[in-house]
Design a protein around this motif. Sequence first.
Motif, PDB file in Angstrom:
ATOM      1  N   GLY A  32       0.820  -1.201   0.000  1.00 28.28           N
ATOM      2  CA  GLY A  32       0.000   0.000   0.000  1.00 28.28           C
ATOM      3  C   GLY A  32       0.856   1.254   0.000  1.00 28.28           C
ATOM      4  O   GLY A  32       1.980   1.255   0.511  1.00 28.28           O
ATOM      5  N   VAL A  33       0.339   2.310  -0.601  1.00 20.61           N
ATOM      6  CA  VAL A  33       1.017   3.607  -0.633  1.00 20.61           C
ATOM      7  C   VAL A  33       0.087   4.633   0.000  1.00 20.61           C
ATOM      8  O   VAL A  33      -1.115   4.646  -0.274  1.00 20.61           O
TER       9      VAL A  33
ATOM     10  N   THR B 101       1.575  14.783  -6.541  1.00 19.54           N
ATOM     11  CA  THR B 101       1.084  13.428  -6.804  1.00 19.54           C
ATOM     12  C   THR B 101      -0.172  13.111  -5.993  1.00 19.54           C
ATOM     13  O   THR B 101      -0.953  12.252  -6.395  1.00 19.54           O
ATOM     14  N   HIS B 102      -0.362  13.784  -4.853  1.00 16.39           N
ATOM     15  CA  HIS B 102      -1.633  13.628  -4.122  1.00 16.39           C
ATOM     16  C   HIS B 102      -2.803  14.074  -5.008  1.00 16.39           C
ATOM     17  O   HIS B 102      -3.806  13.374  -5.130  1.00 16.39           O
ATOM     18  N   ALA B 103      -2.668  15.257  -5.598  1.00 13.60           N
ATOM     19  CA  ALA B 103      -3.738  15.786  -6.447  1.00 13.60           C
ATOM     20  C   ALA B 103      -3.936  14.914  -7.679  1.00 13.60           C
ATOM     21  O   ALA B 103      -5.074  14.654  -8.098  1.00 13.60           O
ATOM     22  N   LEU B 104      -2.834  14.446  -8.262  1.00 16.84           N
ATOM     23  CA  LEU B 104      -2.928  13.582  -9.436  1.00 16.84           C
ATOM     24  C   LEU B 104      -3.689  12.302  -9.105  1.00 16.84           C
ATOM     25  O   LEU B 104      -4.539  11.854  -9.878  1.00 16.84           O
ATOM     26  N   PHE B 105      -3.402  11.713  -7.943  1.00 18.98           N
ATOM     27  CA  PHE B 105      -4.051  10.443  -7.607  1.00 18.98           C
ATOM     28  C   PHE B 105      -5.533  10.623  -7.303  1.00 18.98           C
ATOM     29  O   PHE B 105      -6.333   9.700  -7.507  1.00 18.98           O
ATOM     30  N   LEU B 106      -5.927  11.802  -6.823  1.00 24.74           N
ATOM     31  CA  LEU B 106      -7.362  12.061  -6.667  1.00 24.74           C
ATOM     32  C   LEU B 106      -8.075  11.880  -7.997  1.00 24.74           C
ATOM     33  O   LEU B 106      -9.148  11.260  -8.070  1.00 24.74           O
ATOM     34  N   ALA B 107      -7.491  12.412  -9.063  1.00 20.77           N
ATOM     35  CA  ALA B 107      -8.098  12.269 -10.392  1.00 20.77           C
ATOM     36  C   ALA B 107      -8.088  10.820 -10.836  1.00 20.77           C
ATOM     37  O   ALA B 107      -9.068  10.328 -11.417  1.00 20.77           O
ATOM     38  N   GLU B 108      -6.994  10.122 -10.561  1.00 20.29           N
ATOM     39  CA  GLU B 108      -6.882   8.729 -10.991  1.00 20.29           C
ATOM     40  C   GLU B 108      -7.897   7.841 -10.280  1.00 20.29           C
ATOM     41  O   GLU B 108      -8.428   6.894 -10.877  1.00 20.29           O
ATOM     42  N   ILE B 109      -8.175   8.121  -9.023  1.00 23.39           N
ATOM     43  CA  ILE B 109      -9.124   7.269  -8.307  1.00 23.39           C
ATOM     44  C   ILE B 109     -10.571   7.651  -8.617  1.00 23.39           C
ATOM     45  O   ILE B 109     -11.464   6.808  -8.621  1.00 23.39           O
ATOM     46  N   MET B 110     -10.823   8.937  -8.922  1.00 23.28           N
ATOM     47  CA  MET B 110     -12.174   9.354  -9.291  1.00 23.28           C
ATOM     48  C   MET B 110     -12.535   8.920 -10.716  1.00 23.28           C
ATOM     49  O   MET B 110     -13.681   8.538 -10.979  1.00 23.28           O
ATOM     50  N   ALA B 111     -11.574   9.021 -11.620  1.00 21.21           N
ATOM     51  CA  ALA B 111     -11.848   8.735 -13.035  1.00 21.21           C
ATOM     52  C   ALA B 111     -10.777   7.795 -13.581  1.00 21.21           C
ATOM     53  O   ALA B 111      -9.950   8.189 -14.417  1.00 21.21           O
ATOM     54  N   PRO B 112     -10.763   6.536 -13.118  1.00 22.19           N
ATOM     55  CA  PRO B 112      -9.684   5.615 -13.511  1.00 22.19           C
ATOM     56  C   PRO B 112      -9.692   5.261 -14.989  1.00 22.19           C
ATOM     57  O   PRO B 112      -8.702   4.748 -15.512  1.00 22.19           O
TER      58      PRO B 112
ATOM     59  N   ILE C  79       0.854  -0.511  -5.055  1.00 16.85           N
ATOM     60  CA  ILE C  79       2.183  -0.313  -5.623  1.00 16.85           C
ATOM     61  C   ILE C  79       2.118   0.150  -7.078  1.00 16.85           C
ATOM     62  O   ILE C  79       2.962   0.912  -7.538  1.00 16.85           O
ATOM     63  N   HIS C  80       1.079  -0.260  -7.804  1.00 18.96           N
ATOM     64  CA  HIS C  80       0.920   0.218  -9.181  1.00 18.96           C
ATOM     65  C   HIS C  80       0.666   1.724  -9.195  1.00 18.96           C
ATOM     66  O   HIS C  80       1.180   2.437 -10.068  1.00 18.96           O
ATOM     67  N   ASP C  81      -0.118   2.202  -8.234  1.00 18.01           N
ATOM     68  CA  ASP C  81      -0.376   3.640  -8.135  1.00 18.01           C
ATOM     69  C   ASP C  81       0.889   4.396  -7.733  1.00 18.01           C
ATOM     70  O   ASP C  81       1.153   5.496  -8.226  1.00 18.01           O
ATOM     71  N   GLY C  82       1.673   3.792  -6.834  1.00 17.62           N
ATOM     72  CA  GLY C  82       2.950   4.400  -6.468  1.00 17.62           C
ATOM     73  C   GLY C  82       3.889   4.495  -7.648  1.00 17.62           C
ATOM     74  O   GLY C  82       4.569   5.514  -7.852  1.00 17.62           O
ATOM     75  N   ALA C  83       3.939   3.427  -8.456  1.00 17.76           N
ATOM     76  CA  ALA C  83       4.789   3.426  -9.648  1.00 17.76           C
ATOM     77  C   ALA C  83       4.311   4.465 -10.658  1.00 17.76           C
ATOM     78  O   ALA C  83       5.128   5.114 -11.333  1.00 17.76           O
ATOM     79  N   ALA C  84       2.991   4.634 -10.780  1.00 18.46           N
ATOM     80  CA  ALA C  84       2.449   5.640 -11.695  1.00 18.46           C
ATOM     81  C   ALA C  84       2.873   7.039 -11.269  1.00 18.46           C
ATOM     82  O   ALA C  84       3.156   7.906 -12.110  1.00 18.46           O
ATOM     83  N   GLY C  85       2.924   7.278  -9.947  1.00 22.69           N
ATOM     84  CA  GLY C  85       3.383   8.571  -9.456  1.00 22.69           C
ATOM     85  C   GLY C  85       4.837   8.831  -9.806  1.00 22.69           C
ATOM     86  O   GLY C  85       5.216   9.952 -10.177  1.00 22.69           O
ATOM     87  N   VAL C  86       5.674   7.801  -9.706  1.00 30.21           N
ATOM     88  CA  VAL C  86       7.087   7.931 -10.075  1.00 30.21           C
ATOM     89  C   VAL C  86       7.217   8.260 -11.557  1.00 30.21           C
ATOM     90  O   VAL C  86       7.995   9.141 -11.955  1.00 30.21           O
TER      91      VAL C  86
END
Length: 387
Positions: A136-137, A205-216, A361-368
């Motif tokens: 988990g990230v 990356t916090h803001a980016l992941f909000l978009a990724e989880i809302m609109a995957p 971990i996939h989401d963490g890798a996407a942030g990198v």
Amino acid sequence: SEELGFETIRWGMVGGGRGSQIGYIHRAAAQRDGAFKLMAGAFDLNFERGKDFGKNIGIAEDRLYANYKDMFEAESKRPDGIQAVSIATPNSTHYEIAKAALEANLHVVCEKPLCFTSKEAEELLKLAKDKNRVFGVTYGYTGAQMIHQARKMIENGELGEIRIINMQFAHGFHSEEVELNDPGTKWRVSPEVAGPTYVLGDVGTHALFLAEIMAPQLKVNRLLCSRQSFVKSRAPLEDNAVVLLEYENGAIGTLWASAVNAGSMHQQKIRIVGSKASIEWWDEHPNQLKYEVQGEPARILDRGMGYLYQDETVTCDRLGGGHAEGLFESWANLYERFGRAMQAHNANNNDSVKDLIYPNIHDGAAGVKFLEKCGDSANNGSVWVKY
């Protein structure tokens, strides 16, 4: 934990000791629902200080360690050794500690960024898969219920076709050179510890992941990044950045990450605009979701109300509607899901959690990868780069 249907996970921490900005919220969130019990720790580079801290929070002295290597080795020999570890250390150490934890057959929860390069991220991805470990990230805001309400609304077409995503996390606490007297900020603006970015990795990356989880369903096609060091001593690390994104379906996005938005608390907001309606969430008011249908009065949706989707990620309330739940509850929601996933893996029952939503971990890798692409763009004169 019995009520939630899993056994308590024996858990350790690396970092997060006295003076840590995020150590306490890890411990409070992980143990909120009985999903985890803190059994061991390597809390501080200064062993005596870390040992004193650990004893103060009730950890047995023989399970307080000078470093993570000693902890993983000693705990692996105990019948009651830890099963999972959280990594709450500066950025430059995440990769080596996470790799060692996976090699020790531990489940992992790691602060972001996961590591510094996509090559390292791929190594961790492969290792987690080979060892069959949950990773988990802590994109900690995404346990908020209204984020998942927004996800269901988008999934069910209530906004229509998604056209625009505006993301921002733009606080003002580092609008001056506060790192001169603040060690917690000093390492964040030091490339050898923070990595190749400051605000993009720290808050962007916090803001980016909000978009990724809302609109995957939306996938980035290309991006353009412009970044600045308004406090000149921070160069080459940026304290402000703007990213333009183009998605494969034709939608566009903007992301503003900043630590120099003077006077602002957080200003972490996401607005998603569709052909029929828009939604907006602001982390300083996490219990509300603004919903605006074209031609109708704007409305505010509140956490804990019966008109919301009855999905478990939306209805995981600890208090009735109207009472303010905040970041601790959001983190606790994530740790409860981390715990369920870990226990399912331990019981060889992965099918029971195949639909469980949590930052992994996939989401963490996407942030990198996002940070790498931003660097490629900004370092070459703010040009468009293929994602």
